[in-house]
Design a protein around this motif. Structure first.
Motif, PDB file in Angstrom:
ATOM      1  N   THR A  97     -22.253   5.748  42.261  1.00 58.98           N
ATOM      2  CA  THR A  97     -22.480   6.469  43.651  1.00 58.98           C
ATOM      3  C   THR A  97     -23.490   5.860  44.396  1.00 58.98           C
ATOM      4  O   THR A  97     -24.549   5.351  43.776  1.00 58.98           O
ATOM      5  CB  THR A  97     -22.605   7.969  43.570  1.00 58.98           C
ATOM      6  N   SER A  98     -23.481   5.959  45.562  1.00 63.71           N
ATOM      7  CA  SER A  98     -24.520   5.573  46.674  1.00 63.71           C
ATOM      8  C   SER A  98     -25.561   7.017  46.607  1.00 63.71           C
ATOM      9  O   SER A  98     -25.104   8.168  46.194  1.00 63.71           O
ATOM     10  CB  SER A  98     -24.109   5.230  47.990  1.00 63.71           C
ATOM     11  N   LYS A  99     -26.405   6.865  47.466  1.00 64.78           N
ATOM     12  CA  LYS A  99     -27.340   8.106  47.530  1.00 64.78           C
ATOM     13  C   LYS A  99     -26.784   9.058  48.556  1.00 64.78           C
ATOM     14  O   LYS A  99     -26.999  10.064  48.784  1.00 64.78           O
ATOM     15  CB  LYS A  99     -28.558   7.629  47.955  1.00 64.78           C
TER      16      LYS A  99
ATOM     17  N   PRO B   4     -36.293  -0.971  42.864  1.00 68.59           N
ATOM     18  CA  PRO B   4     -36.143  -0.439  44.261  1.00 68.59           C
ATOM     19  C   PRO B   4     -36.552  -1.634  45.398  1.00 68.59           C
ATOM     20  O   PRO B   4     -36.365  -1.358  46.290  1.00 68.59           O
ATOM     21  CB  PRO B   4     -37.379   0.572  44.265  1.00 68.59           C
ATOM     22  N   ARG B   5     -36.653  -2.986  44.602  1.00 64.99           N
ATOM     23  CA  ARG B   5     -37.031  -3.821  45.890  1.00 64.99           C
ATOM     24  C   ARG B   5     -35.739  -4.511  46.346  1.00 64.99           C
ATOM     25  O   ARG B   5     -35.701  -5.166  47.577  1.00 64.99           O
ATOM     26  CB  ARG B   5     -37.456  -5.357  44.946  1.00 64.99           C
TER      27      ARG B   5
ATOM     28  N   LYS C 104     -35.363   3.797  42.367  1.00 68.64           N
ATOM     29  CA  LYS C 104     -36.107   4.718  43.380  1.00 68.64           C
ATOM     30  C   LYS C 104     -35.139   5.839  43.876  1.00 68.64           C
ATOM     31  O   LYS C 104     -35.312   7.058  43.919  1.00 68.64           O
ATOM     32  CB  LYS C 104     -36.668   4.115  44.501  1.00 68.64           C
ATOM     33  N   GLU C 105     -34.202   5.520  44.456  1.00 66.23           N
ATOM     34  CA  GLU C 105     -33.048   6.573  45.060  1.00 66.23           C
ATOM     35  C   GLU C 105     -32.783   7.572  43.956  1.00 66.23           C
ATOM     36  O   GLU C 105     -32.445   8.599  44.088  1.00 66.23           O
ATOM     37  CB  GLU C 105     -31.880   5.963  45.710  1.00 66.23           C
TER      38      GLU C 105
ATOM     39  N   GLU D 187     -42.299   2.342  33.677  1.00 67.88           N
ATOM     40  CA  GLU D 187     -42.203   2.813  35.191  1.00 67.88           C
ATOM     41  C   GLU D 187     -40.976   3.776  35.467  1.00 67.88           C
ATOM     42  O   GLU D 187     -41.089   4.546  36.056  1.00 67.88           O
ATOM     43  CB  GLU D 187     -41.981   1.696  35.982  1.00 67.88           C
ATOM     44  N   TRP D 188     -39.711   3.276  34.677  1.00 68.36           N
ATOM     45  CA  TRP D 188     -38.570   4.095  34.767  1.00 68.36           C
ATOM     46  C   TRP D 188     -38.107   4.589  33.553  1.00 68.36           C
ATOM     47  O   TRP D 188     -38.021   4.134  32.701  1.00 68.36           O
ATOM     48  CB  TRP D 188     -37.462   3.403  35.559  1.00 68.36           C
TER      49      TRP D 188
END
Length: 246
Positions: free
Chosen positions: A165-167, A191-192, A202-203, A234-235
């Protein structure tokens, strides 16, 4: 309820054929960067259900020692989410398969020779399987007109798999997803960059905060992330074979 991430890779998996980036080299060496294509195993005392059937399904089932399952739920009609169903050939007949109408129309046109038992699911309407409640929720994965997240409940416990899915997720779906014990979220890249049909990390983490998720794990990951042991600083990246119990 037990959840196992059988495959946490994107459509091409990691290592990518012909690639010598640090992540692919870690994968070739056997590190946790090695990612088969996306499948999730859901287990209860009553049985086993697969969320999507990766092209790598044969190896995933062999690694888990699984020879029979009680159902398959397909989230959408992309190759990397259904093509491995053919690995049940000569192993198990009459597999119960579940999905939205257009998804099943497309997938079963390809896999008709397997003679699965079709179950059309209505979006947002719960159904029971192996003693658990499942609901398919609308998400957006262009250019497909139809793609689903999966909500699983077992008593007070709640697990959400966003699917691809997209955000841009409908408000009705966000309300249904709210406050999961575990959010398994599509996050194909760091997220870059932005890809219109997927979330980046990030999303996906923003979605977890919006939903007040108790635990967030990122999946459907590409080789664009740094090697796994660096990335997890980081994630919260998932890895193949990762398990959760509720």
């Amino acid at each position: 309820m037990k959840i196992t991430l059988l495959g946490t890779g994107d459509a091409i998996g990691t290592p990518k054929i012909g690639c010598s980036c640090p992540t692919c080299l870690d994968a070739i060496a056997g590190g946790k960067s090695r990612r088969l294509r996306f499948s999730v195993l859901i287990e209860s005392e009553s049985g086993k259900v697969l969320i999507d059937t990766s092209p790598d399904l044969r190896w995933q089932l062999l690694k888990k020692g699984i020879s029979r399952i009680d159902g398959v739920i397909w989230t959408h009609a992309h190759y990397d989410h259904y093509a491995g169903f053919g690995d049940f050939h000569r192993i198990q007949n009459g597999v119960n398969v579940y999905g939205l109408k257009n998804t099943l129309d497309y997938v079963l046109n390809y896999l008709y020779f397997m003679k699965p038992v079709r179950h059309d699911v209505i979006i947002y309407e719960p159904f029971s399987l192996i003693g658990l409640n499942f609901t398919l929720l609308e998400v957006t994965h262009p250019p497909l007109e139809e793609s689903a997240a999966v909500l699983i409940t077992d008593g007070s416990k709640k697990v959400v798999i966003t699917g691809d899915t997209s955000k841009n997720i409908p408000e009705k779906t966000l309300k249904a997803m709210f406050e999961p014990d575990l959010l398994i979220a599509d996050a194909i890249i760091p997220p870059r960059a932005i890809i219109a049909k997927h979330m980046n990390s990030k999303e996906a983490m923003e979605l977890g905060r919006e939903l007040n998720a108790r635990n967030v794990i990122l999946t459907h990951l590409s080789h664009k992330f740094p090697p796994h042991n660096e990335s997890i600083k980081e994630w919260p990246l998932g890895y193949d074979g990762m398990e959760f119990e509720y």
